[in-house]
Design a protein around this motif. Sequence first.
Motif, PDB file in Angstrom:
ATOM      1  N   SER A 135       0.706  -1.082  -0.108  1.00  0.00           N
ATOM      2  CA  SER A 135      -0.163  -0.184  -0.116  1.00  0.00           C
ATOM      3  C   SER A 135       0.907   1.272   0.078  1.00  0.00           C
ATOM      4  CB  SER A 135      -0.888  -0.021   1.376  1.00  0.00           C
ATOM      5  OG  SER A 135      -0.377   0.023   2.346  1.00  0.00           O
ATOM      6  N   GLY A 136       0.360   2.392  -0.432  1.00  0.00           N
ATOM      7  CA  GLY A 136       0.944   3.664  -0.527  1.00  0.00           C
ATOM      8  C   GLY A 136       0.101   4.536  -1.241  1.00  0.00           C
ATOM      9  N   SER A 137       0.625   5.874  -1.090  1.00  0.00           N
ATOM     10  CA  SER A 137       0.184   6.880  -2.020  1.00  0.00           C
ATOM     11  C   SER A 137       1.013   7.076  -3.173  1.00  0.00           C
ATOM     12  CB  SER A 137       0.272   8.318  -1.270  1.00  0.00           C
ATOM     13  OG  SER A 137      -0.638   8.075  -0.037  1.00  0.00           O
ATOM     14  N   MET A 138       0.431   7.185  -4.576  1.00  0.00           N
ATOM     15  CA  MET A 138       1.048   7.321  -5.764  1.00  0.00           C
ATOM     16  C   MET A 138       0.524   8.153  -6.594  1.00  0.00           C
ATOM     17  SD  MET A 138       0.795   3.054  -6.009  1.00  0.00           S
ATOM     18  CE  MET A 138       1.253   2.061  -4.555  1.00  0.00           C
ATOM     19  N   VAL A 161      -3.282   9.197  -5.032  1.00  0.00           N
ATOM     20  CA  VAL A 161      -4.234   8.279  -4.903  1.00  0.00           C
ATOM     21  C   VAL A 161      -3.493   7.417  -3.842  1.00  0.00           C
ATOM     22  CG1 VAL A 161      -5.729   8.358  -6.854  1.00  0.00           C
ATOM     23  CG2 VAL A 161      -3.964   6.843  -6.734  1.00  0.00           C
ATOM     24  N   SER A 162      -4.344   6.782  -3.055  1.00  0.00           N
ATOM     25  CA  SER A 162      -3.825   5.982  -1.962  1.00  0.00           C
ATOM     26  C   SER A 162      -4.331   4.455  -2.414  1.00  0.00           C
ATOM     27  CB  SER A 162      -4.539   6.252  -0.487  1.00  0.00           C
ATOM     28  OG  SER A 162      -3.589   7.332  -0.095  1.00  0.00           O
ATOM     29  N   VAL A 163      -3.327   3.507  -2.669  1.00  0.00           N
ATOM     30  CA  VAL A 163      -3.661   1.927  -3.303  1.00  0.00           C
ATOM     31  C   VAL A 163      -3.330   1.164  -2.475  1.00  0.00           C
ATOM     32  CG1 VAL A 163      -3.656   0.752  -5.106  1.00  0.00           C
ATOM     33  CG2 VAL A 163      -3.585   3.111  -5.321  1.00  0.00           C
ATOM     34  N   GLN A 164      -4.346   0.152  -1.890  1.00  0.00           N
ATOM     35  CA  GLN A 164      -3.999  -1.143  -1.265  1.00  0.00           C
ATOM     36  C   GLN A 164      -4.306  -2.297  -2.084  1.00  0.00           C
ATOM     37  OE1 GLN A 164      -5.698  -1.094   2.614  1.00  0.00           O
ATOM     38  NE2 GLN A 164      -4.686   0.711   3.108  1.00  0.00           N
ATOM     39  N   MET A 165      -3.196  -3.139  -2.359  1.00  0.00           N
ATOM     40  CA  MET A 165      -3.269  -4.356  -3.049  1.00  0.00           C
ATOM     41  C   MET A 165      -2.950  -5.527  -2.082  1.00  0.00           C
ATOM     42  SD  MET A 165      -3.348  -3.387  -6.915  1.00  0.00           S
ATOM     43  CE  MET A 165      -3.959  -4.924  -7.346  1.00  0.00           C
ATOM     44  N   ASP A 194      -3.650 -15.189  -6.925  1.00  0.00           N
ATOM     45  CA  ASP A 194      -4.664 -14.296  -7.210  1.00  0.00           C
ATOM     46  C   ASP A 194      -4.180 -13.001  -6.889  1.00  0.00           C
ATOM     47  OD1 ASP A 194      -7.246 -13.022  -7.776  1.00  0.00           O
ATOM     48  OD2 ASP A 194      -8.083 -13.788  -6.095  1.00  0.00           O
ATOM     49  N   MET A 195      -4.919 -11.705  -7.464  1.00  0.00           N
ATOM     50  CA  MET A 195      -4.309 -10.274  -6.990  1.00  0.00           C
ATOM     51  C   MET A 195      -5.666  -9.655  -6.487  1.00  0.00           C
ATOM     52  SD  MET A 195      -1.817  -8.358  -7.034  1.00  0.00           S
ATOM     53  CE  MET A 195      -0.839  -8.953  -8.196  1.00  0.00           C
ATOM     54  N   ASN A 196      -5.862  -9.126  -5.416  1.00  0.00           N
ATOM     55  CA  ASN A 196      -7.075  -8.474  -4.920  1.00  0.00           C
ATOM     56  C   ASN A 196      -6.794  -7.027  -4.832  1.00  0.00           C
ATOM     57  OD1 ASN A 196      -8.536 -10.851  -4.580  1.00  0.00           O
ATOM     58  ND2 ASN A 196      -7.436 -11.338  -2.773  1.00  0.00           N
ATOM     59  N   PHE A 197      -7.754  -6.171  -5.196  1.00  0.00           N
ATOM     60  CA  PHE A 197      -7.764  -4.492  -5.185  1.00  0.00           C
ATOM     61  C   PHE A 197      -8.418  -4.356  -3.888  1.00  0.00           C
ATOM     62  CE2 PHE A 197      -6.950  -1.201  -8.382  1.00  0.00           C
ATOM     63  CZ  PHE A 197      -6.563  -0.406  -7.470  1.00  0.00           C
ATOM     64  N   ARG A 198      -7.812  -4.173  -2.640  1.00  0.00           N
ATOM     65  CA  ARG A 198      -8.424  -4.092  -1.514  1.00  0.00           C
ATOM     66  C   ARG A 198      -8.937  -2.542  -1.347  1.00  0.00           C
ATOM     67  NH1 ARG A 198      -4.427  -5.735   3.206  1.00  0.00           N
ATOM     68  NH2 ARG A 198      -6.347  -5.125   4.435  1.00  0.00           N
TER      69      ARG A 198
END
Length: 383
Positions: A122-125, A133-137, A211-215
């Motif tokens: 996760s992090g701000s990108m 945007v802040s993304v967590q995967m 698998d890859m999840n977009f949290r």
Amino acid sequence: MAWNEPGGNKNDPWKNRGGREQGPPDLDDVFKNLFGKFGKSGGNGGGSGKSLGGIGAGILVGLLIAIWVISGFYTIREAERGVVLRFGEYHKQVEPGLRWAPTFVDSVIPVDVQSIRDQSSSGSMLTEDENVVSVQMEMQYRVVDPFRWTFAVENPEKSLSQSLDSAIRYVVGHSRMDDVLTDGREMTRQRVWEELQGIIEPYNMGVSIIDMNFRDARPPEQVKDAFDDAIAAQEDEQRFIREAEAYAREIEPRARGQVNRMNEEAQAYKERVTLEAQGEVARFEELLPQFERAPVVTRERIYLETMEEVLGNTSKILVDSKGGNNMMYLPLDKIMDRQRENAKPTSRNTLEGLQMPVTNEGGRNRNSSPTSGLRGDTFREGR
């Protein structure tokens, strides 16, 4: 009283033994006395002492060998595979079960190859359109090659974490913010998966991405309200589009039906007009020979038929005014309407009851029925 209580207790076990003060025994002295006794017994016994020493050494060696053999047994669980190293170098891979390896020669590293492991990032990108945007995967993976997982990289978990973070930042950096936050999340997830596969493939780490999840993906807190409004507007847009499509699906068949009906009516009108015109042409073609033989009679006949057709569709009022000051008013349409309302045939007595004063040719008034006046007027108009 205990020996170590205050007050001059004389029961200390390390004191007053042999008439002198002494402390706890020295361990070095104990071992010296013990080995000295063994040496004396060996010297006095001669050959028997040597044989006892050899037997003791053999027992000691046997015990050491037994301990070494027993310490070599180990168990690999069902979900694991064992990586065997011989003097620090890869030797083989073993399956689950009870195994044995020589201690101090082989070492075994068990690796779980069935459990699904997860790694998150996760992090701000910064996106392509320069928005933060802040993304967590979260990634789920499984080890498929224990040897490569153990020796391909120094720290496989850390390498996977760094690779996932790099893949996410690359994909988000080449995507627009609306795609990451709204309807493009599935495509973003798929692109991160593909990018991660491309990153870890050269390392051959012996893992398989399950698998890859977009949290989560959200804008910064400072502009969150504005983005919520934008997302709500997009949802309203999609709802309006669906409603418009539903209305179009509803109204289109109706409009097509009306178009078909109008086309059929127009075609029927065209055919009717064409047939009427053809009938008129045929009628005049039949009248032409008769007109050529008797033009006056034919003209009068055509006039009467035309007047009959015209007057048959209009309201009629007959007025008889011949000399004098009296006038006969005869509303024939009202009379016909009354007859239709009563649904009875009009008798002659009913018509005779509607008598009006009429002036005759001699100037004298006489009572006559509307029928007689109508008949006289009709005859006069005919003449």
